[in-house]
Design an enzyme around this catalytic site. Structure first.
Site, PDB file in Angstrom:
ATOM      1  N   GLU A 111      24.039 -20.308  21.018  1.00 10.17           N
ATOM      2  CA  GLU A 111      23.477 -18.960  20.977  1.00 10.17           C
ATOM      3  C   GLU A 111      23.900 -18.209  19.711  1.00 10.17           C
ATOM      4  O   GLU A 111      25.086 -18.210  19.392  1.00 10.17           O
ATOM      5  CB  GLU A 111      23.922 -18.151  22.205  1.00 10.17           C
TER       6      GLU A 111
ATOM      7  N   ALA B 293      32.717 -17.354  26.787  1.00 10.82           N
ATOM      8  CA  ALA B 293      32.047 -18.402  27.546  1.00 10.82           C
ATOM      9  C   ALA B 293      30.552 -18.339  27.270  1.00 10.82           C
ATOM     10  O   ALA B 293      30.064 -17.364  26.702  1.00 10.82           O
ATOM     11  CB  ALA B 293      32.304 -18.229  29.046  1.00 10.82           C
ATOM     12  N   MET B 294      29.836 -19.390  27.684  1.00  8.11           N
ATOM     13  CA  MET B 294      28.381 -19.438  27.474  1.00  8.11           C
ATOM     14  C   MET B 294      27.715 -20.024  28.695  1.00  8.11           C
ATOM     15  O   MET B 294      28.137 -21.049  29.235  1.00  8.11           O
ATOM     16  CB  MET B 294      28.075 -20.284  26.234  1.00  8.11           C
ATOM     17  N   GLU B 295      26.621 -19.367  29.068  1.00 12.63           N
ATOM     18  CA  GLU B 295      25.981 -19.621  30.360  1.00 12.63           C
ATOM     19  C   GLU B 295      24.989 -20.775  30.333  1.00 12.63           C
ATOM     20  O   GLU B 295      23.943 -20.680  30.988  1.00 12.63           O
ATOM     21  CB  GLU B 295      25.269 -18.337  30.793  1.00 12.63           C
ATOM     22  N   ASN B 296      25.268 -21.864  29.644  1.00 17.39           N
ATOM     23  CA  ASN B 296      24.324 -22.985  29.661  1.00 17.39           C
ATOM     24  C   ASN B 296      24.035 -23.374  31.112  1.00 17.39           C
ATOM     25  O   ASN B 296      24.961 -23.639  31.878  1.00 17.39           O
ATOM     26  CB  ASN B 296      24.919 -24.175  28.936  1.00 17.39           C
TER      27      ASN B 296
ATOM     28  N   HIS C 277      30.457 -13.607  35.559  1.00 17.34           N
ATOM     29  CA  HIS C 277      29.505 -13.175  34.526  1.00 17.34           C
ATOM     30  C   HIS C 277      28.565 -14.337  34.173  1.00 17.34           C
ATOM     31  O   HIS C 277      27.337 -14.190  34.175  1.00 17.34           O
ATOM     32  CB  HIS C 277      30.311 -12.696  33.301  1.00 17.34           C
ATOM     33  N   GLU C 278      29.149 -15.497  33.885  1.00 17.81           N
ATOM     34  CA  GLU C 278      28.314 -16.647  33.494  1.00 17.81           C
ATOM     35  C   GLU C 278      27.431 -17.092  34.654  1.00 17.81           C
ATOM     36  O   GLU C 278      26.279 -17.476  34.462  1.00 17.81           O
ATOM     37  CB  GLU C 278      29.188 -17.806  33.013  1.00 17.81           C
TER      38      GLU C 278
HETATM   39 ZN   LIG Z   1      26.919 -13.102  28.873  1.00 17.67          ZN
END
Ligand SMILES: [Zn+2]
Length: 854
Positions: free
Chosen positions: A131, A275-278, A308-309
């Protein structure tokens, strides 16, 4: 490299003619363990339709070499088709198949496919992070969120590795030393959400199941992963416990079954963000695996990120913004859901809204007062704009405004709106209007005026009480004054506080009302006894800065710590910090409040914020003539509270870390050295590895840690974390040579990975070393454009933000910043934005210092 950017116009144009039916991506990372191997093979086949046959388009790709391009069976000359950032294709048919074969680069900046080798055991780990637009560093793609498609990944890796992607694997075949993982096609998702995690990861497995309303059972395999050498510290049960509570809660709230099959959560090294929501394959920074004791605030913070993720699986992954203008449609919601979920899902973190009021909002207020602030729905012209908009507005102000919307329209309308939004737009893309339409349906309110005021304008309002009383001490009128740019409708609570029999400040009355325009009377308050404290925005329903009447301020000076309620007290702390930042309260007064009341602050997260802010107040906002005394007062206070804190408590650890940050005199530094040597003890305080590094940093910054001593500590902790902290300690030494080495390591070469760039900058920029680092102000402004042109945007942002001479709080440095800005009107807008923000911090510090001088 020319044309690395991508504009909104180009993306719109491409989306107007293309429909993508699917990607097949084949990656061969068997070379990864060989440090001499710089690249891996990437082959992408894209099936897509074109509404205007004969038209041309391009596919995004950032690769050192393109070996072959084939469109509809026709081989194209890669040298002609590929310009370094785009593969150009023309004469499109109605239905097309494009294959691009490339050598892509392993990343050391956390962008694309990052490669890390563990110093502990020599093992190599890979993960992707994309992202907003770095999938193109790994495969050829239409890099924009609204060209969703199913992705089918095949990854060939060393045979001993585990490989994960968004979907579950369907087949694994071993051939010699290599193993090929074929993954199932994903549901239609955006390219920035795809992911691959590969390496000899340690994996903890679990399982979640739930009976849906239609009687079917939803099964979700769960896992949590980290590097093998971190496995002894990995509390996966805690993480997976929060995960299951979250899955229960979001299913109840959203009434849409989790759509991505399994749910892996990988904690990965040298990660740039939280973090990243993959979908199905979330990545987290591995600092969330705690090697040493941390306070409960750290556990709460991690649980918040987990939720959140998870919220993003719906807000962002299932329904995605059309373009980055509407990034808030996922980030504001996920940020809100992080705190909402912590409380609602039944986790043990009950004070999530206190943390939100205290920390997330501070981030928003700061960002919203920069000259570069923007409406929550932003104007994002291109990818560089997008990269900078993962900011305090998009996340924290947006979440605050959603909290206000819940107060304004009601929670039921809000969540019913969410449910309809998922049903209506599943696997699609949306804009503001799509959400508003639904919320108007469910709330029965016209939200256009509300949205215009809250989402489409920038800036923060200030609310100030205006109180008059009669001779008997009864309120004749209490009014709320609003100013600060566009005035907005605020649903707020007003609390009146007085001392109870035990001397605590407790709420004696609460009024909830709509504040509109410049002046609103709180009618119900008339006739009541004048209270000791009037707290506007009690319960933190709206987003605003709060001021006090003079009598309330006097009450706080004498008794801020006596406010019994955690949230009300956090709001008071937040308000006096804003007064300090706004040059309305001298920095030394703020420091005095912290020294007087922080010792009785029960909320550990609030306490740690107070530490950071008090240190910042002395370093940047205090009159330089008082700075030395302020620093001594903080260190004395830290030592006093450290000795007073309960043995083994979080508070004790927080004060120990604060002592490490503030130690300056021989008494404090002697204790620091004694704690490291084991000759001094604080009852109950375990001097574990992370605390040891914090103590070494104190000695290094004071010029009292030798290179050989630091090398000795590194030898005892030759880990990823140890290397980072060792690097920071070296850069934090107060010598011209140490500063020159840190500067040069970051600026003169792009060899360092992201984590060590950050460590060098942090060590270099010790505020107390301002005399040493002053020499670098002029070179800093000279190198800005070169850095922006030559480095990846992630690294460039760190250099531009981190090396800005922010500790040089003087008119000359301000003039230098202004000179650069006026002399470079055509510099990249994103670069100008970063410099403008640092310049604004500097101007604010100058105002605060003038206030502190009195
Ligand atoms: Zn986010």
């Amino acid at each position: 490299m020319p044309g690395k950017n991508l504009s909104r116009d180009e993306a719109q144009q491409r989306a107007s003619i293309l429909t993508v039916d699917g990607y097949r991506v084949r990656l061969d990372v068997t070379s990864a363990p060989d440090p001499a191997a710089a690249t891996f093979r990437s082959t992408t086949t894209i099936a897509f339709r074109c509404a205007e046959p004969g038209a041309s388009t391009f596919v995004d790709l950032l690769a050192p070499a393109v070996r072959a391009v084939t469109l509809n069976g026709r081989a194209l000359d890669p040298a002609a088709a590929y310009d370094g950032a785009r593969v150009h294709v023309d004469a499109l048919a109605a239905e097309n198949v494009l294959t691009v074969e490339a050598d892509c680069a392993y990343s050391r900046t956390g962008e694309g496919l990052h490669r890390f080798t563990d110093p502990v055991d020599g093992e190599t780990y890979l993960y992707t992070h994309y992202e907003p637009a770095d999938a193109r560093r790994v495969f050829a793609t239409f890099e924009q969120p609204d060209l969703k498609a199913p992705f089918t990944f095949t990854v060939t890796a060393p045979a001993a590795w585990d490989v994960r992607s968004n979907a579950a694997h369907e087949q694994v075949t071993t051939e010699g030393a290599a193993r090929t993982w074929e993954f199932a096609p994903t549901r239609p998702i955006s390219s920035y959400l795809t992911a691959v995690v590969a390496g000899p990861y340690h994996v903890a497995r679990d399982h979640y199941s739930r009976t849906l309303d239609d009687g079917t059972v939803l099964d979700i395999p769960l896992s949590a992963m980290c590097r093998k050498s971190l496995a002894p510290y990995f509390d996966s049960d805690e993480i997976l416990g929060v995960t299951k509570l979250g899955l229960d809660f979001f299913h109840e709230q959203f009434a849409y079954p989790y759509p991505f099959g399994k749910y892996d959560q990988a904690f990965v090294p040298e990660y740039n963000i939280g973090a990243m929501e993959n979908p199905g394959c979330v990545t987290f920074r591995e600092e969330f695996v705690f090697r040493s004791k941390v306070t409960d605030a750290a556990y709460e913070g991690r649980a918040n990120v987990v939720l959140h993720e998870m919220a993003h699986m719906w807000f962002g992954d299932l329904v995605t913004m059309r373009w980055w203008d509407d990034l808030w449609l996922k980030e504001s919601f996920a940020d809100f859901m992080g705190s909402y979920g912590l409380v609602g899902a039944g986790t043990r973190y009950r004070s999530a809204w206190v943390t939100f009021a205290n920390q997330r909002k501070a981030w928003a207020y700061r960002q919203d007062q920069f000259p570069t602030t923007h409406p929550i729905t932003a104007d994002i012209r291109d990818l560089e704009d997008a990269k900078l908009n993962f900011d305090g507005i998009t996340y924290a102000k947006g979440a605050s405004v959603l909290k206000q919307l819940v107060a304004y329209a009601g929670a039921e309308a809000f969540f019913e709106g969410a449910r309809r939004y998922f049903q209506r737009h599943a696997f699609g893309n949306t804009e503001l209007a799509d959400l508003l339409d639904i919320l108007e349906e469910t709330s029965g309110r016209d939200l256009k005026a509300w949205a215009a005021a809250w989402l489409q304008t920038a800036g923060v309002n200030t609310l100030t009480p205006q109180l008059t009383a009669d001779a008997e001490g009864r309120i004749t009128e209490l009014a709320v004054l609003q100013d600060g740019g566009v005035l907005r409708p605020h649903r707020i609570a007003v609390g009146l506080y007085d001392r109870d029999a035990d001397g605590a400040l407790v709420r004696t009355a609460r009024f909830e009302l709509d504040v509109t325009g410049a002046r609103t009377v709180v009618a119900e308050a008339a006739g009541r006894p004048r209270p000791a404290l009037v707290l506007l925005n009690d319960d933190d329903l709206t987003y605003c800065k709060v001021r006090f009447d003079e009598e309330s301020l006097q009450t706080l000076r004498g008794g801020l710590g006596d406010i019994k309620d955690d949230l009300a007290r956090a709001l008071a702390w937040s308000a006096v910090w804003n007064l300090t930042r706004d040059a309305l309260m001298p920095a030394r007064d703020y420091v005095a409040l912290v020294l007087r009341f922080a010792g009785q602050e029960a909320n550990i997260g609030v306490l740690q914020s107070l530490h950071t802010q008090a240190k910042g107040a002395v370093d940047l906002y205090a009159d330089p003539a008082w700075r030395g005394e302020g620093g001594r007062l903080l260190a004395d206070g830290a030592l006093r509270e450290l000795r007073a804190a309960a043995p083994g408590s979080d508070h004790q650890l927080a004060w120990a870390r604060f002592l490490a940050q503030t130690a300056n005199g021989s008494e404090h530094l002697g204790l620091v050295r004694g704690l490291l040597a084991g000759t001094a003890r604080i009852d109950g305080l375990e001097v574990d590895q992370e605390l040891r590094w914090a103590l070494w940093l104190a000695l290094a910054a004071a010029g009292q840690a030798g290179e050989d001593e630091l090398a000795g500590e590194l030898a005892a902790d030759n880990t990823a974390s140890g290397r980072r902290q060792h690097t920071q300690c070296l850069a934090a030494r107060p010598t011209p040579e140490a500063k020159a080495a840190a500067w040069s390591a970051v600026v003169d070469s792009d060899e360092l990975p992201n984590a060590l760039v950050e460590a060098n900058i942090a060590g270099f920029a010790v505020p107390a070393h301002r005399d040493l680092t002053a020499l670098y102000a002029a070179p800093y402004f000279k190198l800005l454009e070169r850095v922006w042109a030559e480095r990846t945007i992630e690294i460039a942002m760190r250099i531009v933000g981190g090396f800005f001479p922010q500790a040089q709080v003087d008119e000359a440095t301000l003039a230098e910043a202004d000179g650069w800005l006026s002399g470079h009107p055509d510099a990249a807008p994103a670069l100008r934005r970063l410099v403008l923000e640092r310049r604004d911090d500097l101007a604010r510090a100058l105002r605060a210092q003038a206030c502190d001088r009195g």
